[in-house]
Design an enzyme around this catalytic site. Structure first.
Site, PDB file in Angstrom:
ATOM      1  N   ASN A  93       0.623  -0.896  -0.269  1.00  0.00           N
ATOM      2  CA  ASN A  93      -0.278   0.328  -0.510  1.00  0.00           C
ATOM      3  C   ASN A  93       0.551   1.120   0.137  1.00  0.00           C
ATOM      4  O   ASN A  93       0.116   2.524  -0.526  1.00  0.00           O
ATOM      5  CB  ASN A  93      -0.528  -0.380   1.107  1.00  0.00           C
ATOM      6  CG  ASN A  93      -1.732  -0.729   1.440  1.00  0.00           C
ATOM      7  OD1 ASN A  93      -2.361  -1.683  -0.230  1.00  0.00           O
ATOM      8  ND2 ASN A  93      -2.538  -1.095   2.553  1.00  0.00           N
TER       9      ASN A  93
ATOM     10  N   ARG B 298     -10.508  -4.417 -14.326  1.00  0.00           N
ATOM     11  CA  ARG B 298      -8.765  -5.103 -14.322  1.00  0.00           C
ATOM     12  C   ARG B 298      -9.198  -7.132 -13.867  1.00  0.00           C
ATOM     13  O   ARG B 298     -10.701  -7.327 -13.340  1.00  0.00           O
ATOM     14  CB  ARG B 298      -8.313  -4.914 -12.541  1.00  0.00           C
ATOM     15  CG  ARG B 298      -8.390  -3.058 -11.986  1.00  0.00           C
ATOM     16  CD  ARG B 298      -7.816  -3.388 -10.493  1.00  0.00           C
ATOM     17  NE  ARG B 298      -7.889  -2.032  -9.756  1.00  0.00           N
ATOM     18  CZ  ARG B 298      -6.499  -1.018 -10.825  1.00  0.00           C
ATOM     19  NH1 ARG B 298      -5.952  -1.334 -11.647  1.00  0.00           N
ATOM     20  NH2 ARG B 298      -6.637   0.552  -9.771  1.00  0.00           N
TER      21      ARG B 298
ATOM     22  N   ARG C 239      -5.095   2.049 -13.512  1.00  0.00           N
ATOM     23  CA  ARG C 239      -4.151   2.487 -13.045  1.00  0.00           C
ATOM     24  C   ARG C 239      -3.097   0.800 -12.392  1.00  0.00           C
ATOM     25  O   ARG C 239      -3.782   0.353 -11.778  1.00  0.00           O
ATOM     26  CB  ARG C 239      -4.212   3.229 -11.711  1.00  0.00           C
ATOM     27  CG  ARG C 239      -2.536   3.850 -11.580  1.00  0.00           C
ATOM     28  CD  ARG C 239      -2.695   4.540 -10.352  1.00  0.00           C
ATOM     29  NE  ARG C 239      -2.931   6.062 -10.856  1.00  0.00           N
ATOM     30  CZ  ARG C 239      -3.350   6.885 -10.256  1.00  0.00           C
ATOM     31  NH1 ARG C 239      -4.360   6.840  -9.302  1.00  0.00           N
ATOM     32  NH2 ARG C 239      -3.683   8.113 -10.644  1.00  0.00           N
TER      33      ARG C 239
ATOM     34  N   HIS D 189     -15.252   2.630 -15.502  1.00  0.00           N
ATOM     35  CA  HIS D 189     -15.198   1.931 -13.815  1.00  0.00           C
ATOM     36  C   HIS D 189     -16.045   0.950 -13.642  1.00  0.00           C
ATOM     37  O   HIS D 189     -16.532   0.525 -12.657  1.00  0.00           O
ATOM     38  CB  HIS D 189     -14.964   3.027 -12.732  1.00  0.00           C
ATOM     39  CG  HIS D 189     -14.050   2.574 -11.560  1.00  0.00           C
ATOM     40  ND1 HIS D 189     -15.283   2.121 -10.069  1.00  0.00           N
ATOM     41  CD2 HIS D 189     -12.879   2.165 -11.045  1.00  0.00           C
ATOM     42  CE1 HIS D 189     -14.140   1.600  -9.377  1.00  0.00           C
ATOM     43  NE2 HIS D 189     -13.299   1.133 -10.284  1.00  0.00           N
TER      44      HIS D 189
ATOM     45  N   ARG E  72     -13.869   2.621   4.440  1.00  0.00           N
ATOM     46  CA  ARG E  72     -12.677   1.671   4.986  1.00  0.00           C
ATOM     47  C   ARG E  72     -11.130   2.281   3.848  1.00  0.00           C
ATOM     48  O   ARG E  72     -10.103   2.557   5.215  1.00  0.00           O
ATOM     49  CB  ARG E  72     -12.685   0.636   3.406  1.00  0.00           C
ATOM     50  CG  ARG E  72     -10.756  -0.472   3.677  1.00  0.00           C
ATOM     51  CD  ARG E  72     -11.272  -1.087   2.568  1.00  0.00           C
ATOM     52  NE  ARG E  72     -11.143  -0.471   1.529  1.00  0.00           N
ATOM     53  CZ  ARG E  72     -10.170  -0.089  -0.075  1.00  0.00           C
ATOM     54  NH1 ARG E  72      -8.695   0.041   1.233  1.00  0.00           N
ATOM     55  NH2 ARG E  72     -10.696   0.745  -0.718  1.00  0.00           N
TER      56      ARG E  72
END
Length: 688
Positions: A45, A375, A405, A435, A564
């Site tokens: 991360n 993805r 990305r 998206h 989150r």
């Protein structure tokens, strides 16, 4: 109240999220190997933070200085570096603590100085036969351009080659993309011990084998380092270039982009640090971090299962949705046509979606399939199904988002492969990333064409469906499927006017509808009618929406947030957000689904969405949220949300101080939401 005190900087909020990940590594109630894997998640991360958010901040600082303005961003940079340094120190302490705990469990991660004679011999053989072919030293001299040579976020050993008073330097890439980072060693007595060594330390041990015969030296010393690059790229438009060509060209920019972070072993000699800084053109705005002996802890995400079963999480087998298994249904289409189906991953298996698309690829009744991919998995069965469908004469349209990305290169590959198979591949319009998580299957049934739609909160990805919480709604309800068809038309013709009666579609109507629904809750509260807003998001940073939630709180609307990641909103500010409660949950699964719930005077509206409350998702991307029209499924989502907000184990408060305080249990029963949700869904999926 000053405006700066109404919002938390999103970068600091993001770091607070990653500190919650670090809390999981520190949590002794988590199994030992899972704690080690959380260190890997934290590290991965942080790498992405530097590639994207830190790099963006650096650009803002440079622009403001060129314009001669006083930059708030420079002050923020200092806050970030201070916070990261503190967390990194905690990380190092945790790593050493976990090594000791592993040793108590007979797992030994040893270094090159701790090898037995037998292990030394075994390692030289391993190096010669499996590793040496991947090692080519990069010699550092006046002409060496390390910015061109070095790979982003790879660990390197910087080697001193000492001969008398002369010191030369070389770099060795740790080839963890070709050889496992963790290597099991032959056991010594007592044989229950499980020794392992990191690839880095194998290279340290075998330095002589690498340099002997090519260099004269008295000593070789190796120190670890890595560099992180800016992940941004520019699409340089040329008249004759396709979007795929532009993306391919732009990705090459990323390979040689400016460094934004330089991490090196703390005891690296100052002269070597200076050489590397100069060669990497490290500026005063970049993050320069002296660290431990090891970098690229992201590989620890895949720390091997060694030792006893209790050192890893107890497995939760994926659940089948038994509606699909009823004997009366010949195929998945029969099941969905009779009633809507809601899947919740990773509790449910993703196999149902894969199987439906497989069936669609050869079903003689299927006329056309449209799907958008953002993805997908490395060996995607969904891509295979689309290719098979095209070979079987179906009209197949795949919308490939080339600007996803860090998945751009993979998506260029998929686009080429699909095109070669005869699939109609389309890309997003410039500046309008797609998206949404949709597919639409058109099927000839009698004299009619019946459409089956998928609207989801997560990607069509077999791998992440095992790790991320996400919803899939499968429906043949014409109210929804007709509008999904319109979304695909909008994707192909983004500048034609289009309207929606049921779906919330960015950038068409999302902001307007969200404002209207929040304003309706405000009006209901003022009239004494039932009111309330509950949101589950990854990120909440759009100021317009934050301000609207502040207004709702000020009017007496109770707002419950489960966020989150980044959250710019500050709960419990007196006179501003007294009625807003915000928590975050970090546990074994990554909380990824987005749910919007509005009380609506007692007739709750429940939405599932691909969109977070970020300006880019609301105004500059194609995103889709669907209302849950089936009362049974609506109640199911409400039940799951109730379980999440009852968590007394993994829930933390989001507050002004970014303290990550755990929600106190008090006299309430122990509830670990993710385990409770598994039990809840398992209870629903019982045979009749």
């Amino acid at each position: 109240m000053g405006q700066e005190k109404l919002y938390i900087e999103k970068e600091l909020s993001w770091l607070a999220f990653n500190e919650r990940v670090l809390q999981e590594a520190a949590d002794k109630s988590n199994p030992l190997i899972e704690r080690m894997r959380f260190l890997g998640i934290y590290s991965n991360n942080l790498d992405e933070f530097y590639k994207v958010r830190f790099a963006e901040l650096k650009r803002r600082i440079i622009i403001s200085e060129e314009q001669g303005s006083n930059s708030h961003s420079r002050h923020l940079l200092g806050k970030i570096q201070s916070r990261v340094l503190k967390a990194d120190q905690e990380f190092d302490g945790l790593y050493n603590e976990l090594l000791l705990e592993m040793a108590r469990n007979q797992i030994f991660l040893i270094n090159e100085r701790q090898l037995s004679v037998n292990q030394q011999s075994w390692l030289r053989h391993y190096f010669k036969h499996y590793l040496r072919q991947h090692i080519t030293p990069i010699l550092i001299n006046r002409e060496t351009d390390l910015v061109q040579f070095l790979k982003d976020d790879y660990t390197y050993l910087a080697v001193e080659i000492i001969r008398g008073d002369t010191i030369n330097y070389a770099l060795l890439e740790i080839p963890s993309d070709k050889v496992p980072r963790f290597v099991n060693l032959p056991p010594e007595t007592p044989r229950r011990r499980k020794p392992m060594i990191l690839l880095d330390n194998i290279l340290r041990y075998c330095l002589d084998d690498i340099f002997k015969g090519f260099f004269d030296y008295d000593a070789l010393n190796a120190y670890s380092m890595k560099m992180t690059r800016d992940a941004e790229y520019d699409l340089v438009h040329e008249m004759e270039s396709s979007l795929m060509e532009l993306m391919s060209s732009s990705l090459k920019q990323r390979l040689t982009a400016e460094p934004v972070r330089f991490v090196y072993q703390r005891d690296m000699p100052a002269a070597l640090v200076d050489v590397l800084r100069e060669k990497l053109t490290i500026s005063r705005y970049d993050s320069i971090v002296p660290g431990g002996r090891y970098h690229n802890f992201k590989d620890f995400i895949n720390f091997p299962n060694v030792g006893k079963a209790n050192l890893v999480n107890k497995p939760l087998p994926r659940l089948r949705h038994l509606w699909f298994d009823k004997e009366k249904f010949r195929n998945g289409f029969d099941a969905i046509r009779e009633r809507d189906v809601l899947l919740y991953y990773p509790y449910h298996t993703f196999e149902h979606v894969l199987e439906l698309l497989r069936q669609a690829s050869f079903d003689p009744s299927v006329l056309a399939i449209k799907i958008n991919i953002y993805r997908v998995a490395k060996d995607s069965r969904i891509i295979d199904s689309m290719i098979h469908a095209a070979h079987n004469g179906k009209k197949v349209t795949v919308v490939v988002e080339l600007q996803a990305r860090f998945d751009e290169e993979a998506n260029i590959h998929w686009a080429k492969r699909l095109t070669e198979a005869g699939v109609h591949v389309i890309f997003s319009a410039p500046g309008l990333k797609i998206h949404a998580k949709l597919f639409l299957i058109s099927r000839k049934e009698g004299d009619d064409v019946v459409r089956y739609a998928h609207i989801g909160t997560g990607n069509f990805n077999e791998k992440t469906a095992r790790l991320y919480t996400d919803y899939s709604l499968l429906t043949a309800d014409a109210r929804i499927t007709n509008e999904v068809r319109r979304v695909f038309n909008f994707i192909e013709n983004p500048y034609r006017p289009v309207t929606f009666d049921y779906l919330m579609v960015s950038p068409q109507n999302s902001r307007r509808l969200l404002y209207e629904m929040i304003d309706r809750e405000i009006a209901n509260a003022q009239q004494g009618l039932p009111s309330g807003i509950t949101l589950k998001l990854n990120n909440l940073v759009d100021k317009g929406l934050v301000d609207r939630l502040y207004a709702a709180s000020g009017s007496g609307v109770q707002v419950n947030l489960l966020v989150r990641g980044m959250c710019s909103l500050i709960p419990q500010l007196e006179g501003i957000s007294d009625n807003i409660r915000a928590i975050s949950i970090v546990d074994r699964y990554l909380e990824h689904d987005r749910v919007y719930i509005f009380e609506n005077g007692g007739d709750k509206q429940v939405w599932l969405s691909s969109a977070d409350w970020m300006t880019r998702n609301i105004d500059y991307r194609i995103e889709v949220a669907t209302p849950i029209l089936d009362p049974r499924l609506k109640q199911r989502v409400l039940d799951i949300i109730d379980i999440l907000f009852s968590d007394t184990v993994k829930a933390r408060f989001i507050d002004k101080e970014l303290s990550n305080r755990y929600v106190p249990r008090g006299n309430r029963r122990k509830v670990q939401a993710q385990l409770a949700i598994y039990d809840y869904i398992k209870s629903l999926e019982q045979p009749d």
